[in-house]
Design a protein around this motif. Sequence first.
Motif, PDB file in Angstrom:
ATOM      1  N   GLY A   1     -37.521  -4.213  37.973  1.00 20.07           N
ATOM      2  CA  GLY A   1     -38.168  -2.955  38.329  1.00 20.07           C
ATOM      3  C   GLY A   1     -37.329  -1.774  37.877  1.00 20.07           C
ATOM      4  O   GLY A   1     -37.812  -0.865  37.191  1.00 20.07           O
ATOM      5  N   VAL A   2     -36.059  -1.782  38.258  1.00 16.14           N
ATOM      6  CA  VAL A   2     -35.119  -0.756  37.811  1.00 16.14           C
ATOM      7  C   VAL A   2     -33.710  -1.340  37.826  1.00 16.14           C
ATOM      8  O   VAL A   2     -33.293  -1.955  38.809  1.00 16.14           O
ATOM      9  CB  VAL A   2     -35.191   0.512  38.698  1.00 16.14           C
ATOM     10  CG1 VAL A   2     -34.987   0.182  40.178  1.00 16.14           C
ATOM     11  CG2 VAL A   2     -34.163   1.548  38.243  1.00 16.14           C
TER      12      VAL A   2
ATOM     13  N   ALA B   1     -30.568   4.289  33.581  1.00 18.84           N
ATOM     14  CA  ALA B   1     -31.476   3.430  34.334  1.00 18.84           C
ATOM     15  C   ALA B   1     -32.515   2.840  33.385  1.00 18.84           C
ATOM     16  O   ALA B   1     -33.128   3.571  32.599  1.00 18.84           O
ATOM     17  CB  ALA B   1     -32.173   4.224  35.443  1.00 18.84           C
ATOM     18  N   THR B   2     -32.668   1.527  33.442  1.00 22.33           N
ATOM     19  CA  THR B   2     -33.711   0.868  32.667  1.00 22.33           C
ATOM     20  C   THR B   2     -34.830   0.499  33.625  1.00 22.33           C
ATOM     21  O   THR B   2     -34.646  -0.317  34.534  1.00 22.33           O
ATOM     22  CB  THR B   2     -33.178  -0.401  31.978  1.00 22.33           C
ATOM     23  OG1 THR B   2     -32.093  -0.039  31.110  1.00 22.33           O
ATOM     24  CG2 THR B   2     -34.277  -1.060  31.155  1.00 22.33           C
TER      25      THR B   2
ATOM     26  N   LYS C   1     -38.895   6.009  47.307  1.00 25.46           N
ATOM     27  CA  LYS C   1     -39.388   5.647  48.641  1.00 25.46           C
ATOM     28  C   LYS C   1     -38.935   4.247  49.024  1.00 25.46           C
ATOM     29  O   LYS C   1     -38.741   3.930  50.195  1.00 25.46           O
ATOM     30  CB  LYS C   1     -40.919   5.710  48.673  1.00 25.46           C
ATOM     31  CG  LYS C   1     -41.514   7.092  48.641  1.00 25.46           C
ATOM     32  CD  LYS C   1     -43.017   7.041  48.433  1.00 25.46           C
ATOM     33  CE  LYS C   1     -43.722   6.097  49.378  1.00 25.46           C
ATOM     34  NZ  LYS C   1     -45.184   6.023  49.113  1.00 25.46           N
ATOM     35  N   TYR C   2     -38.761   3.405  48.015  1.00 26.51           N
ATOM     36  CA  TYR C   2     -38.391   2.019  48.254  1.00 26.51           C
ATOM     37  C   TYR C   2     -36.943   1.724  47.857  1.00 26.51           C
ATOM     38  O   TYR C   2     -36.373   0.735  48.320  1.00 26.51           O
ATOM     39  CB  TYR C   2     -39.325   1.094  47.469  1.00 26.51           C
ATOM     40  CG  TYR C   2     -40.790   1.309  47.783  1.00 26.51           C
ATOM     41  CD1 TYR C   2     -41.383   0.679  48.871  1.00 26.51           C
ATOM     42  CD2 TYR C   2     -41.575   2.167  47.008  1.00 26.51           C
ATOM     43  CE1 TYR C   2     -42.725   0.875  49.169  1.00 26.51           C
ATOM     44  CE2 TYR C   2     -42.916   2.368  47.302  1.00 26.51           C
ATOM     45  CZ  TYR C   2     -43.488   1.730  48.389  1.00 26.51           C
ATOM     46  OH  TYR C   2     -44.806   1.940  48.689  1.00 26.51           O
ATOM     47  N   ASN C   3     -36.383   2.555  46.986  1.00 25.17           N
ATOM     48  CA  ASN C   3     -35.013   2.379  46.520  1.00 25.17           C
ATOM     49  C   ASN C   3     -34.310   3.733  46.584  1.00 25.17           C
ATOM     50  O   ASN C   3     -34.323   4.500  45.613  1.00 25.17           O
ATOM     51  CB  ASN C   3     -35.016   1.832  45.089  1.00 25.17           C
ATOM     52  CG  ASN C   3     -33.629   1.465  44.594  1.00 25.17           C
ATOM     53  OD1 ASN C   3     -32.626   1.965  45.092  1.00 25.17           O
ATOM     54  ND2 ASN C   3     -33.565   0.596  43.596  1.00 25.17           N
ATOM     55  N   PRO C   4     -33.701   4.061  47.730  1.00 23.60           N
ATOM     56  CA  PRO C   4     -33.102   5.384  47.934  1.00 23.60           C
ATOM     57  C   PRO C   4     -32.042   5.767  46.907  1.00 23.60           C
ATOM     58  O   PRO C   4     -31.755   6.958  46.720  1.00 23.60           O
ATOM     59  CB  PRO C   4     -32.499   5.281  49.345  1.00 23.60           C
ATOM     60  CG  PRO C   4     -33.300   4.220  50.020  1.00 23.60           C
ATOM     61  CD  PRO C   4     -33.621   3.226  48.935  1.00 23.60           C
ATOM     62  N   LYS C   5     -31.436   4.779  46.241  1.00 25.88           N
ATOM     63  CA  LYS C   5     -30.415   5.078  45.230  1.00 25.88           C
ATOM     64  C   LYS C   5     -30.971   5.972  44.129  1.00 25.88           C
ATOM     65  O   LYS C   5     -30.217   6.685  43.464  1.00 25.88           O
ATOM     66  CB  LYS C   5     -29.885   3.785  44.613  1.00 25.88           C
ATOM     67  CG  LYS C   5     -29.040   2.932  45.532  1.00 25.88           C
ATOM     68  CD  LYS C   5     -28.439   1.750  44.804  1.00 25.88           C
ATOM     69  CE  LYS C   5     -29.485   0.797  44.277  1.00 25.88           C
ATOM     70  NZ  LYS C   5     -28.888  -0.414  43.627  1.00 25.88           N
ATOM     71  N   LEU C   6     -32.273   5.916  43.940  1.00 25.25           N
ATOM     72  CA  LEU C   6     -32.881   6.709  42.865  1.00 25.25           C
ATOM     73  C   LEU C   6     -33.053   8.173  43.231  1.00 25.25           C
ATOM     74  O   LEU C   6     -33.308   9.003  42.366  1.00 25.25           O
ATOM     75  CB  LEU C   6     -34.243   6.114  42.500  1.00 25.25           C
ATOM     76  CG  LEU C   6     -34.195   4.800  41.730  1.00 25.25           C
ATOM     77  CD1 LEU C   6     -35.546   4.097  41.753  1.00 25.25           C
ATOM     78  CD2 LEU C   6     -33.759   5.038  40.300  1.00 25.25           C
TER      79      LEU C   6
ATOM     80  N   GLY D   1     -29.531  10.598  35.476  1.00 24.68           N
ATOM     81  CA  GLY D   1     -29.089  10.143  34.170  1.00 24.68           C
ATOM     82  C   GLY D   1     -30.245   9.938  33.213  1.00 24.68           C
ATOM     83  O   GLY D   1     -31.329  10.502  33.380  1.00 24.68           O
ATOM     84  N   THR D   2     -30.004   9.128  32.211  1.00 28.50           N
ATOM     85  CA  THR D   2     -31.032   8.852  31.217  1.00 28.50           C
ATOM     86  C   THR D   2     -31.849   7.628  31.620  1.00 28.50           C
ATOM     87  O   THR D   2     -31.364   6.736  32.319  1.00 28.50           O
ATOM     88  CB  THR D   2     -30.399   8.598  29.828  1.00 28.50           C
ATOM     89  OG1 THR D   2     -29.522   7.466  29.923  1.00 28.50           O
ATOM     90  CG2 THR D   2     -29.611   9.809  29.363  1.00 28.50           C
ATOM     91  N   ILE D   3     -33.081   7.610  31.164  1.00 35.16           N
ATOM     92  CA  ILE D   3     -34.002   6.528  31.512  1.00 35.16           C
ATOM     93  C   ILE D   3     -34.583   5.926  30.246  1.00 35.16           C
ATOM     94  O   ILE D   3     -34.978   6.655  29.325  1.00 35.16           O
ATOM     95  CB  ILE D   3     -35.152   7.049  32.403  1.00 35.16           C
ATOM     96  CG1 ILE D   3     -34.617   7.501  33.764  1.00 35.16           C
ATOM     97  CG2 ILE D   3     -36.229   5.984  32.582  1.00 35.16           C
ATOM     98  CD1 ILE D   3     -35.675   8.146  34.647  1.00 35.16           C
ATOM     99  N   ASP D   4     -34.594   4.599  30.193  1.00 30.90           N
ATOM    100  CA  ASP D   4     -35.367   3.928  29.163  1.00 30.90           C
ATOM    101  C   ASP D   4     -36.175   2.820  29.825  1.00 30.90           C
ATOM    102  O   ASP D   4     -36.121   2.640  31.053  1.00 30.90           O
ATOM    103  CB  ASP D   4     -34.502   3.412  28.004  1.00 30.90           C
ATOM    104  CG  ASP D   4     -33.501   2.353  28.438  1.00 30.90           C
ATOM    105  OD1 ASP D   4     -33.560   1.891  29.602  1.00 30.90           O
ATOM    106  OD2 ASP D   4     -32.660   1.971  27.621  1.00 30.90           O
ATOM    107  N   TYR D   5     -36.941   2.091  29.024  1.00 28.95           N
ATOM    108  CA  TYR D   5     -37.901   1.140  29.583  1.00 28.95           C
ATOM    109  C   TYR D   5     -37.791  -0.209  28.875  1.00 28.95           C
ATOM    110  O   TYR D   5     -37.436  -0.290  27.707  1.00 28.95           O
ATOM    111  CB  TYR D   5     -39.328   1.684  29.439  1.00 28.95           C
ATOM    112  CG  TYR D   5     -39.531   3.022  30.107  1.00 28.95           C
ATOM    113  CD1 TYR D   5     -39.871   3.096  31.455  1.00 28.95           C
ATOM    114  CD2 TYR D   5     -39.372   4.216  29.396  1.00 28.95           C
ATOM    115  CE1 TYR D   5     -40.046   4.326  32.074  1.00 28.95           C
ATOM    116  CE2 TYR D   5     -39.547   5.442  30.008  1.00 28.95           C
ATOM    117  CZ  TYR D   5     -39.881   5.496  31.356  1.00 28.95           C
ATOM    118  OH  TYR D   5     -40.050   6.708  31.964  1.00 28.95           O
TER     119      TYR D   5
END
Length: 263
Positions: A207-208, A215-216, A240-245, A250-254
């Motif tokens: 998921g992440v 973050a991927t 809402k489900y992963n407070p670390k986010l 930072g940068t995001i890719d998929y």
Amino acid sequence: MVKTLLTALTTSLLLLSFTAFSAPKSELWAYWNSSNEANLQNVSHQSWQAFLDKYLVVDGDNTLIRYVRVSQNDKQQLKSYLSELASIDPRTLNKAEQYAYWVNLYNAITVELILDNYPVKSITKLGGLFSFGPWGDDVITITGQTLTLNDIEHRILRPIWNDPRTHYAVNCASLGCPNLQSQAFTSANTEALLERAANTFINSKKGVDINGDKATLSSIYDWFAKDFEAQGGIIAHMAKYNPKLTEFDGTIDYDYNWDLNKK
């Protein structure tokens, strides 16, 4: 030279097919947008539950199907279950029953497609010569209407319910996909299953996956970003489900893993 050109053409067509798959629009098929809220009928999904109990296994972040072990009798039982669903006019059901009906139908059809073509390395290998998977193929007829998996997800589930958690409910038989749930959906358990599925996926590395300032995310959030706008966007939804986010800057890719969810 000719072989090289044919290879290039095939690759280009596959890429076009992938693009068409990767971001299908949510476009309502109005025919299915009706219900009878006074109808208290409960559709039985016991056959689907029996299949899940027998062949679904948990392996780390994934739930996997023992496709190779499915007996001929159980294959026939699955086909009979789908025939039973096809004999129902879902428009006569209330909306809560409809949602469970469509999600279970989608997931059971997907499993049947894999079983009918097993062994296969990935669901993306199914479909026509230049198709990226079977999602555009006719798979079932209900009340005289022929449907594809794309119809069920993108013309019924997404536009009628407008709930981004639907992406955690339908399963594409791939490791990168949110897990096939161990319970069949019902009108009574849908909310709990959706919350559990969202929480499990967003707190798994598929998921992440956060590494420092990178973050991927699952490609689902790229393909269907629009579905999360009403919740403040992808990161707000996931936080809402992963407070670390919440504080991630930072940068995001998929990324997405299309390997089959087999055990």
